[in-house]
Scaffold this active site. Structure first.
Site, short mmCIF file in Angstrom:
data_model
loop_
_atom_site.label_atom_id
_atom_site.label_comp_id
_atom_site.label_asym_id
_atom_site.label_seq_id
_atom_site.Cartn_x
_atom_site.Cartn_y
_atom_site.Cartn_z
N CYS A 116 50.69 16.02 -26.45
CA CYS A 116 49.48 16.85 -26.43
C CYS A 116 49.76 18.33 -26.70
O CYS A 116 48.90 19.05 -27.19
CB CYS A 116 48.76 16.70 -25.09
SG CYS A 116 48.09 15.05 -24.91
N HIS A 283 43.36 22.40 -25.68
CA HIS A 283 43.66 21.03 -26.10
C HIS A 283 42.57 20.13 -25.50
O HIS A 283 42.25 20.25 -24.32
CB HIS A 283 45.04 20.62 -25.59
CG HIS A 283 45.25 19.14 -25.59
ND1 HIS A 283 45.09 18.39 -26.73
CD2 HIS A 283 45.57 18.27 -24.60
CE1 HIS A 283 45.32 17.13 -26.43
NE2 HIS A 283 45.60 17.02 -25.15
N ASN A 313 40.36 12.37 -27.35
CA ASN A 313 41.61 13.15 -27.35
C ASN A 313 42.45 12.70 -28.55
O ASN A 313 42.94 11.57 -28.58
CB ASN A 313 42.34 12.89 -26.02
CG ASN A 313 43.67 13.63 -25.91
OD1 ASN A 313 44.17 14.17 -26.89
ND2 ASN A 313 44.24 13.62 -24.72
N1 COA Z 1 36.14 2.19 -17.27
C1 COA Z 1 35.76 1.84 -16.04
N2 COA Z 1 36.53 1.96 -14.96
C2 COA Z 1 37.76 2.47 -15.13
C3 COA Z 1 38.23 2.87 -16.39
C4 COA Z 1 37.37 2.71 -17.49
N3 COA Z 1 37.71 3.06 -18.73
N4 COA Z 1 39.47 3.34 -16.24
C5 COA Z 1 39.79 3.25 -14.96
N5 COA Z 1 38.75 2.72 -14.27
C6 COA Z 1 38.66 2.45 -12.85
C7 COA Z 1 39.99 2.29 -12.18
O1 COA Z 1 40.47 0.98 -12.35
C8 COA Z 1 39.67 2.61 -10.76
O2 COA Z 1 39.09 1.49 -10.17
P1 COA Z 1 39.39 1.10 -8.63
O3 COA Z 1 38.91 2.28 -7.85
O4 COA Z 1 38.61 -0.12 -8.45
O5 COA Z 1 40.88 0.92 -8.57
C9 COA Z 1 38.57 3.68 -10.86
O6 COA Z 1 38.06 3.57 -12.21
C10 COA Z 1 39.07 5.08 -10.64
O7 COA Z 1 40.26 5.25 -11.40
P2 COA Z 1 41.04 6.59 -11.43
O8 COA Z 1 42.19 6.46 -12.38
O9 COA Z 1 41.30 7.05 -10.05
O10 COA Z 1 39.91 7.52 -12.08
P3 COA Z 1 39.84 9.07 -12.21
O11 COA Z 1 38.65 9.57 -11.55
O12 COA Z 1 41.13 9.73 -11.90
O13 COA Z 1 39.59 9.25 -13.77
C11 COA Z 1 40.78 9.75 -15.78
C12 COA Z 1 40.51 8.75 -14.70
C13 COA Z 1 41.84 9.19 -16.68
C14 COA Z 1 39.51 9.98 -16.59
C15 COA Z 1 41.22 11.10 -15.15
O14 COA Z 1 42.22 10.87 -14.19
C16 COA Z 1 41.73 12.05 -16.18
O15 COA Z 1 41.01 12.48 -17.04
N6 COA Z 1 42.98 12.45 -16.09
C17 COA Z 1 43.58 13.32 -17.07
C18 COA Z 1 43.96 12.48 -18.22
C19 COA Z 1 44.26 13.24 -19.46
O16 COA Z 1 43.76 14.30 -19.70
N7 COA Z 1 45.12 12.66 -20.27
C20 COA Z 1 45.43 13.19 -21.53
C21 COA Z 1 46.76 13.77 -21.60
S1 COA Z 1 46.77 15.49 -21.71
#
Ligand code: COA
Length: 356
Positions: A116, A283, A313
């Protein structure tokens, strides 16, 4: 010593639009979940068997080269940032050189693998070559084709829904114009978190780092085999271990802190404060991260360019795509102060300040 200016910019995104609703046909997810957590509404996917990462890069590069008022043959160095290269090796730099029809060999091609933050790293490397006087026309490209390798089952949903395909390019040239060009950049890395956002297979790690970290290193290696057989195993294929994985919450929490730190570093280095920024291009990792950073720095909506809603992204490509879009929309004007910042896998992060 000359500074580097961005003499030409271009971007290309594939035609195929994939909405959150389209993804619901493959995995258990919802438009509401994706939009609420990431802001993403749709993304673009490359045309299978035709549009590779180097091909997308070449499409963006042609536009940047033309706008810089040069021909492909005048490019003297290529820097290609990607985490989704066409081949394990050679890199996309040489493949794009060929795709652009550049046949001269008085040119260097370098691939940057910083995910990234790849574009910030690539831009900073290019800037140093311009400042040293070694090159005069450097093509810096960020491009990704994620769609060919993601896990489209529910198992991969936390990663897959976030990513899209696309490419952006700039041409760097020396400028003697007082106060103009790339003013400063800062790069950072912290290998402590290497596995928290990664695609570790296929690779030559043989479970070494995983064992050291006390993680599950059973990837189905054949203990009796003397040589080879470690890059890809049947178990990796069977258990879906050939896909990227991410600790989303850790990435989110670390990103918001590091974004702000590194932006302040480049601003302070040049004696500026956030209010001096005319356009901030973060980014495009997640709209929520960008909004958090915007709020902390007290930037107005007018000072920030976001397009993750439409493209997801695109990793190394997000900043040059956003820059090219903003420029085309008339949002980048002569004399403007621009700030780019990125955070991602590694962890690596960085920022650049430019007087346009
Ligand atoms: N659709 C529906 N549910 C989903 C899902 C999707 N695409 N992806 C994950 N879930 C579920 C998980 O399984 C989890 O379920 P559970 O509570 O039953 O175990 C629940 O949603 C919460 O998951 P979690 O990973 O804790 O969600 P979150 O609130 O942290 O959001 C991201 C996930 C990835 C959106 C968030 O953490 C994020 O944006 N992080 C930064 C990622 C990023 O920027 N990456 C790029 C690299 S720079």
């Amino acid at each position: 010593m000359p500074r580097s200016k961005i003499a030409g910019i271009g971007y290309y995104v594939p035609e195929k639009v994939v909405t959150n609703f389209d993804l619901m046909r493959y995995m258990d997810t919802s438009d509401e979940w994706i939009q609420e957590r990431s802001g993403i509404v749709e993304r673009r996917y490359a045309k299978r068997f035709e549009e590779t990462t180097s091909v997308l890069g070449a499409k963006a590069a042609r536009i940047a080269i033309e706008r810089a008022g040069i021909t492909p043959e005048e490019v003297d160095f290529i820097i290609f940032a990607t985490l989704s290269p066409d081949y394990f090796f050679p890199g996309c730099g040489v493949l794009m050189q060929r795709e652009l029809g550049i046949t001269k060999t008085e040119i260097g091609a370098l691939d940057v693998r910083n995910q990234c933050s790849g574009f910030i790293y690539a831009l900073t490397v290019g800037d140093q070559f311009i400042r040293s006087g070694m090159y005069k026309n450097i093509l810096v490209v960020g491009a990704e084709v994620h769609s060919m390798g993601l896990d489209f089952s529910t198992r991969g949903r936390n990663v897959t829904v976030l990513f899209g395909d696309g490419a952006g390019a700039v041409v760097l040239q020396p400028t003697e114009e007082e106060g103009k060009g790339i003013l400063t950049s800062r790069l950072h890395s912290d290998g402590t978190y290497a596995e928290e956002l990664a695609m570790i297979n296929p690779g030559a790690h043989s479970g070494y780092h995983l064992r050291k970290l006390g993680l599950d290193a059973d990837l189905g290696y054949d203990e009796n085999q003397e040589f080879g057989g470690l890059f890809v195993t049947q178990k990796m294929l069977d258990e879906g271990k050939l896909f990227p994985t991410m600790n989303g919450q850790l990435v989110f929490k670390t990103a918001v802190v590091k974004f702000i730190e590194v932006i302040n570093e480049v601003l302070q280095d040049q004696g500026y404060s956030p209010s001096d920024i005319d356009l901030f291009i973060p980014h495009q990792a997640n709209l929520r991260i960008s909004q958090f950073v915007q709020k902390k720095l007290r930037l107005s909506d007018d000072q920030v360019w976001n397009n993750i809603q439409r493209y997801g992204n695109t990793t190394a490509a997000t900043i040059p795509i956003a820059l090219a879009e903003a420029w085309e929309a008339g949002k980048v004007k002569e004399g403007d102060l621009l700030c780019f910042a990125a955070f991602g896998s590694g962890f690596t992060w960085g920022a650049t300040l430019i007087r346009w």
